[in-house]
Scaffold this motif. Structure first.
Motif, PDB file in Angstrom:
ATOM      1  N   TRP A  33       3.741   2.436  -0.452  1.00 47.50           N
ATOM      2  CA  TRP A  33       5.098   2.987  -0.496  1.00 47.50           C
ATOM      3  C   TRP A  33       6.099   2.071  -1.182  1.00 47.50           C
ATOM      4  N   THR A  34       5.838   0.770  -1.197  1.00 43.97           N
ATOM      5  CA  THR A  34       6.709  -0.170  -1.898  1.00 43.97           C
ATOM      6  C   THR A  34       6.944   0.255  -3.339  1.00 43.97           C
ATOM      7  N   ARG A  35       5.889   0.715  -3.968  1.00 41.40           N
ATOM      8  CA  ARG A  35       5.890   1.016  -5.398  1.00 41.40           C
ATOM      9  C   ARG A  35       6.870   2.127  -5.773  1.00 41.40           C
ATOM     10  N   ASN A  37       9.593 -13.360   5.268  1.00 45.01           N
ATOM     11  CA  ASN A  37       9.487 -11.953   4.831  1.00 45.01           C
ATOM     12  C   ASN A  37      10.458 -11.653   3.702  1.00 45.01           C
ATOM     13  N   ARG A  38      10.363 -12.476   2.677  1.00 42.07           N
ATOM     14  CA  ARG A  38      11.212 -12.338   1.501  1.00 42.07           C
ATOM     15  C   ARG A  38      10.372 -12.390   0.236  1.00 42.07           C
ATOM     16  N   GLU A  72      14.920  -8.861   0.454  1.00 40.42           N
ATOM     17  CA  GLU A  72      14.517  -8.906   1.851  1.00 40.42           C
ATOM     18  C   GLU A  72      14.010  -7.523   2.255  1.00 40.42           C
ATOM     19  N   ARG A  73      13.246  -7.502   3.343  1.00 40.05           N
ATOM     20  CA  ARG A  73      12.555  -6.267   3.750  1.00 40.05           C
ATOM     21  C   ARG A  73      11.951  -5.579   2.518  1.00 40.05           C
ATOM     22  N   TRP A  74      11.237  -6.370   1.773  1.00 42.41           N
ATOM     23  CA  TRP A  74      10.830  -5.996   0.429  1.00 42.41           C
ATOM     24  C   TRP A  74       9.659  -5.015   0.392  1.00 42.41           C
ATOM     25  N   ILE A 111       7.129 -15.251  -5.526  1.00 44.26           N
ATOM     26  CA  ILE A 111       6.861 -15.746  -4.172  1.00 44.26           C
ATOM     27  C   ILE A 111       7.043 -14.581  -3.213  1.00 44.26           C
ATOM     28  N   ALA A 112       6.027 -14.263  -2.437  1.00 47.25           N
ATOM     29  CA  ALA A 112       6.103 -13.131  -1.503  1.00 47.25           C
ATOM     30  C   ALA A 112       5.377 -13.480  -0.224  1.00 47.25           C
ATOM     31  N   ASN A 113       6.019 -13.203   0.902  1.00 41.59           N
ATOM     32  CA  ASN A 113       5.352 -13.445   2.178  1.00 41.59           C
ATOM     33  C   ASN A 113       5.678 -12.349   3.170  1.00 41.59           C
TER      34      ASN A 113
END
Length: 333
Positions: A128-130, A240-241, A254-256, A154-156
């Protein structure tokens, strides 16, 4: 494969929280109607159907797949059931939107793609991010050179989850561990913005029984040397950024995993804030892409093509191999 003047009839396999969230989003999609639900339990199917006003209730995937009142099935089961559920629905002539990760390993994904191709049906991983408008705007800004040339991502994604070996999250037979549940997001993001990836390094911690990954950090790079530092955890609440860093600026989100807003920092300029609120909860965007593709006679989405789902799964297979994580049934041909 639509009826009633363009209405797309949805079936839902699974009755957990993700199915509920998807139907909340589907409410905002024009021309979508939920006509059937399937569950392992008759009681669960009845409860879910009563809550959502769904007319057809089924026990098991076969009955749902053979329902003539269904055009497309949303697979909302645990990871370990994605493969079999998708194959059954495709064989019965249904289109499929399957939750992420598409399957447990690349071999299963390859079989699912082959089935969609041979049966002439649409298949898409529900990343769904896409499809969020904010994600699309970020893609446009990167393509326009808003931050210069991309150099690092950078993604976590991590949460502190109490250890419970009976839970799905810690069960290797159900695809437990941080990687498949949370790590799929940063890996998919890196795949989207960086393209073909090479895994440079992997580090992580296993659960107390040494069966699944509790935390993983993965370093990847593309053919141009652009790097991605990706992390996921079931042990710690990570920031979570996301940061996309270029030669002349950066984008921070954020809430990416399904973003509504982000900030663009151009060198020498004031920060630029962007906001793209969802009409519902964010799931509506992937459902709209499914409807668009089916109406256009497309078997895969150009925004989330089969080759990319396979690429993402191959990366996760390599990470698991380096960590020594094995899924007992899925990894046995």
């Amino acid at each position: 494969m639509t009826t009633d003047r363009g209405v797309l009839r949805w079936g839902v396999l699974g009755t957990g929280w993700i199915a509920t969230a998807f139907l909340e989003g589907l409410r905002a999609v024009h021309g979508a109607r939920v006509t059937a639900v399937g569950s392992r339990s008759a009681a669960a199917a009845e409860r879910f159907a009563d809550t959502w006003g769904i007319p057809n209730r089924h026990v098991g995937v076969t009955a749902l797949a053979e329902d003539p009142d269904v055009d497309v099935v949303y697979i909302a089961t645990p990871h370990s059931a994605h493969h079999a559920g998708t194959l059954a629905c495709l064989a019965a002539g249904k289109h499929v939107l399957c939750e992420k990760p598409l399957a447990m390993n690349a071999r299963q994904v390859t079989e699912m793609i082959g089935a969609a191709r041979s049966h002439g049906r649409f298949l898409m991983e529900a990343m769904w991010t896409r499809f969020a408008p904010a994600s699309r705007k970020i893609s446009d800004l990167l393509a326009a050179g808003a931050i210069g040339e991309l150099r690092m991502l950078i993604a976590n994604f991590g949460n502190a989850v109490p250890y419970d070996p009976a839970s799905r999250l810690w069960n290797p037979e159900l695809g437990g561990g941080a990687l498949l549940d949370l790590g799929v997001y940063p890996i998919a993001l890196a795949s989207h913005f960086l393209g073909d990836l090479t895994v440079v390094g992997v580090s992580g911690r296993l659960d107390p029984q040494g069966k699944v990954d509790a935390q993983s950090t993965v370093l990847v790079e593309n053919r141009d040397g652009v790097t991605g530092l990706l992390a996921c955890s079931l042990e710690a609440p990570l920031p979570n950024r996301v940061a996309l860093i270029g030669t002349r600026g950066r984008i921070e989100v954020e809430r990416w995993w399904c973003p509504t807003d982000f900030v663009l920092y151009r060198d020498g300029s004031e920060p630029e804030a962007y906001a793209f609120p969802h009409r519902a909860n964010g799931y509506e965007h992937e459902a709209e892409e499914v409807a668009r593709c089916i109406a256009a006679g497309e078997q895969e989405s150009p925004l989330m093509p089969w080759a990319e789902s396979l690429r993402i799964m191959r990366i996760m297979d390599e990470v698991r191999q380096r960590l020594g994580v094995v899924y007992p049934y899925a990894d046995t041909p």
